[in-house]
Design a protein around this motif. Structure first.
Motif, PDB file in Angstrom:
ATOM      1  N   SER A  58       0.671  -1.262  -0.284  1.00 45.55           N
ATOM      2  CA  SER A  58      -0.384  -0.469   0.379  1.00 45.55           C
ATOM      3  C   SER A  58       0.949   0.895  -0.387  1.00 45.55           C
ATOM      4  O   SER A  58       0.331   2.152  -0.973  1.00 45.55           O
ATOM      5  N   ASN A  59       2.413   1.051   1.194  1.00 48.13           N
ATOM      6  CA  ASN A  59       2.980   2.597   0.882  1.00 48.13           C
ATOM      7  C   ASN A  59       3.701   2.876  -0.646  1.00 48.13           C
ATOM      8  O   ASN A  59       3.528   3.703  -0.748  1.00 48.13           O
ATOM      9  N   LYS A  60       3.997   1.024  -0.687  1.00 46.70           N
ATOM     10  CA  LYS A  60       4.788   1.349  -2.521  1.00 46.70           C
ATOM     11  C   LYS A  60       3.360   1.785  -3.391  1.00 46.70           C
ATOM     12  O   LYS A  60       3.694   3.168  -4.170  1.00 46.70           O
ATOM     13  N   GLN A  61       2.830   1.895  -3.496  1.00 47.56           N
ATOM     14  CA  GLN A  61       1.654   2.455  -4.437  1.00 47.56           C
ATOM     15  C   GLN A  61       1.130   3.879  -3.949  1.00 47.56           C
ATOM     16  O   GLN A  61       1.124   4.517  -5.271  1.00 47.56           O
ATOM     17  N   GLU A  62       0.764   3.922  -3.286  1.00 44.39           N
ATOM     18  CA  GLU A  62       1.191   5.435  -2.924  1.00 44.39           C
ATOM     19  C   GLU A  62       1.648   6.241  -3.157  1.00 44.39           C
ATOM     20  O   GLU A  62       1.676   7.665  -3.585  1.00 44.39           O
ATOM     21  N   ASN A  63       3.065   5.726  -2.646  1.00 49.05           N
ATOM     22  CA  ASN A  63       3.928   7.301  -3.155  1.00 49.05           C
ATOM     23  C   ASN A  63       3.743   6.586  -5.057  1.00 49.05           C
ATOM     24  O   ASN A  63       4.645   7.930  -6.007  1.00 49.05           O
ATOM     25  N   SER A  64       3.686   5.362  -5.609  1.00 48.02           N
ATOM     26  CA  SER A  64       3.542   5.607  -6.679  1.00 48.02           C
ATOM     27  C   SER A  64       2.910   6.229  -7.242  1.00 48.02           C
ATOM     28  O   SER A  64       2.718   7.485  -8.972  1.00 48.02           O
ATOM     29  N   GLU A  65       1.286   6.543  -6.311  1.00 48.27           N
ATOM     30  CA  GLU A  65       0.658   7.227  -7.350  1.00 48.27           C
ATOM     31  C   GLU A  65       0.997   8.811  -7.369  1.00 48.27           C
ATOM     32  O   GLU A  65       0.560  10.103  -8.045  1.00 48.27           O
ATOM     33  N   LYS A  66       1.597   9.183  -5.426  1.00 49.51           N
ATOM     34  CA  LYS A  66       2.352  10.056  -5.372  1.00 49.51           C
ATOM     35  C   LYS A  66       3.155  11.271  -6.028  1.00 49.51           C
ATOM     36  O   LYS A  66       3.445  11.929  -7.508  1.00 49.51           O
ATOM     37  N   MET A  67       3.764   9.967  -6.793  1.00 50.75           N
ATOM     38  CA  MET A  67       5.126  10.186  -7.411  1.00 50.75           C
ATOM     39  C   MET A  67       4.610  10.408  -9.074  1.00 50.75           C
ATOM     40  O   MET A  67       4.933  11.458  -9.429  1.00 50.75           O
ATOM     41  N   VAL A  68       3.336  10.376  -9.306  1.00 49.12           N
ATOM     42  CA  VAL A  68       2.861  10.628 -10.889  1.00 49.12           C
ATOM     43  C   VAL A  68       1.482  11.625 -10.420  1.00 49.12           C
ATOM     44  O   VAL A  68       2.354  12.478 -11.383  1.00 49.12           O
ATOM     45  N   ALA A  69       1.218  12.049  -9.325  1.00 46.02           N
ATOM     46  CA  ALA A  69       0.870  13.235  -9.387  1.00 46.02           C
ATOM     47  C   ALA A  69       1.750  14.084  -9.040  1.00 46.02           C
ATOM     48  O   ALA A  69       1.427  15.478 -10.215  1.00 46.02           O
ATOM     49  N   GLU A  70       2.404  14.273  -8.674  1.00 45.24           N
ATOM     50  CA  GLU A  70       3.590  15.127  -8.910  1.00 45.24           C
ATOM     51  C   GLU A  70       3.993  15.564  -9.911  1.00 45.24           C
ATOM     52  O   GLU A  70       4.900  16.445 -10.113  1.00 45.24           O
ATOM     53  N   GLN A  71       4.240  14.356 -10.693  1.00 45.51           N
ATOM     54  CA  GLN A  71       4.830  14.321 -12.445  1.00 45.51           C
ATOM     55  C   GLN A  71       3.621  15.449 -12.854  1.00 45.51           C
ATOM     56  O   GLN A  71       4.040  15.557 -13.821  1.00 45.51           O
ATOM     57  N   GLN A  72       2.215  14.517 -12.587  1.00 42.31           N
ATOM     58  CA  GLN A  72       1.828  15.719 -13.009  1.00 42.31           C
ATOM     59  C   GLN A  72       1.624  16.586 -13.080  1.00 42.31           C
ATOM     60  O   GLN A  72       1.050  17.748 -13.875  1.00 42.31           O
ATOM     61  N   GLU A  73       2.095  17.391 -11.665  1.00 36.60           N
ATOM     62  CA  GLU A  73       1.609  18.323 -11.252  1.00 36.60           C
ATOM     63  C   GLU A  73       2.983  19.891 -12.118  1.00 36.60           C
ATOM     64  O   GLU A  73       3.341  20.706 -11.944  1.00 36.60           O
ATOM     65  N   ALA A  74       4.136  18.900 -11.657  1.00 39.92           N
ATOM     66  CA  ALA A  74       5.396  19.062 -12.041  1.00 39.92           C
ATOM     67  C   ALA A  74       4.799  19.678 -13.963  1.00 39.92           C
ATOM     68  O   ALA A  74       5.662  20.643 -14.752  1.00 39.92           O
ATOM     69  N   LEU A  75       4.268  18.046 -14.698  1.00 43.96           N
ATOM     70  CA  LEU A  75       4.087  19.364 -15.954  1.00 43.96           C
ATOM     71  C   LEU A  75       3.046  20.087 -16.065  1.00 43.96           C
ATOM     72  O   LEU A  75       3.381  20.887 -17.034  1.00 43.96           O
TER      73      LEU A  75
END
Length: 343
Positions: A58-75
């Protein structure tokens, strides 16, 4: 050897590892330690990871989603930055144009202000130069000349008017004559005290001399006599206005009787005047007659009096109108008397 249930669980775990990534290694680690109790296989053949594994996944998934969200935010931020970078040059250009326009307006205002100041300074400088002493000299000189010309014109007109009055028989005061003459009080051949005011309205033809003069005084008296005789023939009315006067500058010897006897050789209208030493000194000073007499000593009468030799014509106001020196002939005296005197 793993049991079939363990293999099934391991297989399922490997499937989960596609999502989790590290579950395979974790499962192997856990299987090596023989802690399969962490996996529970239910009757339907499903298994559930223990709390630890699920939490990790669950933590890994959350981190992955967070990274995706961060990437989207960065984009998203990158896109916004790109948009801003696209709009900024235009806005900057507009701002620059606006600033340049404002600056140009300010420069125009300043230029107009400078032009007004320059015009004002030119106007001020012009009047300063106009009113400078150097520029005022010429107008001042011109004004003085104009004033003198106007004054001269006024004097000429006044003189013409006076000449007209003279022509009608009215006495006129001379203008521009030297300051010579003045009041006097003397004694005539009748013993009467007489002043210059007795002769107002007539021309006094005055000669200063002394009765004991051997040659000069008789010569001058004869020239006056001849000039008056000629005028009497040509202009008898004018001759009546000319009064010949003899004033003695030798009072100790020129008594009334001596003057009467002396004048008997000359024109009959001659008036003889004498007086005290002080009276003679005052009248000679006023008429600027130089005379030098020696100290009078009782019983001594054989002396000469040195004196200036001039004959003065005074106008009806008692001012100098003409004078005649020793070298002036009788004809010249007559001519100048006619010019100076007005009937």
């Amino acid at each position: 050897m793993l049991s079939s249930s363990s293999r099934l669980a391991f297989k399922l775990v490997k499937q989960q590892c596609k999502v989790v990534g590290n579950a395979n290694l974790l499962f192997k680690k856990q299987s090596t330690n023989n802690i399969f109790a962490k996996f529970i296989v239910n009757q339907q053949g499903n298994f559930t990871l223990n709390h630890y594994l699920l939490q990790e996944v669950s933590n890994k998934q959350e981190n992955s989603e967070k990274m995706v969200a961060e990437q989207q935010e960065a984009l998203k931020q990158q896109e916004e930055t790109n948009k801003q970078s696209e709009t900024t040059p235009l806005e900057s250009k507009n701002e620059t144009l606006k600033q340049e326009t404002n600056q140009e307006k300010e420069e125009n205002k300043q230029e107009e202000k400078d032009q007004k100041q320059q015009s004002k300074n030119k106007f001020t400088d012009y009047f300063k130069r106009l009113l400078s002493p150097t520029n005022l000299i010429l107008p001042a000189v011109f004004g003085i000349v104009l004033y003198n010309f106007a004054s001269y014109d006024v004097r000429q007109k006044k003189r013409e008017g006076e000449l007209k009055k003279q022509g009608s028989g009215t006495a006129v005061k001379a203008i521009g004559a030297p300051k010579l003459g003045g009041n006097f009080t003397l004694v005539n051949t009748k013993g009467e005290v007489i002043t210059d005011s007795e002769f107002r309205g007539k021309y006094m033809l005055i000669y200063f001399g002394f009765t004991n003069c051997p040659d000069v005084c008789p010569t001058e008296m004869k020239k006056i006599t001849r000039a008056l005789q000629q005028i009497e023939k040509e202009r008898p009315e004018l001759a009546e206005k000319i009064v010949p006067i003899f004033i003695s500058c030798d009072p100790p010897r020129d008594s009334i009787e001596a003057v009467i006897e002396y004048l008997s050789d000359y024109h009959p209208r001659f008036i003889g005047l004498t007086g005290t030493a002080d009276q003679i000194a005052r009248v000679c000073k006023k008429y600027r007659v130089y005379y030098s007499a020696p100290d009078y000593k009782e019983g001594k009468e054989d002396y000469l009096v040195d004196h200036s030799i001039f004959t003065y014509l005074m106008d009806p106001y008692g001012h100098l109108a003409e004078y005649f020196a020793q070298n002036t002939t009788a004809d010249k005296i007559k001519e100048r008397l006619l010019n100076a005197c007005v009937e």
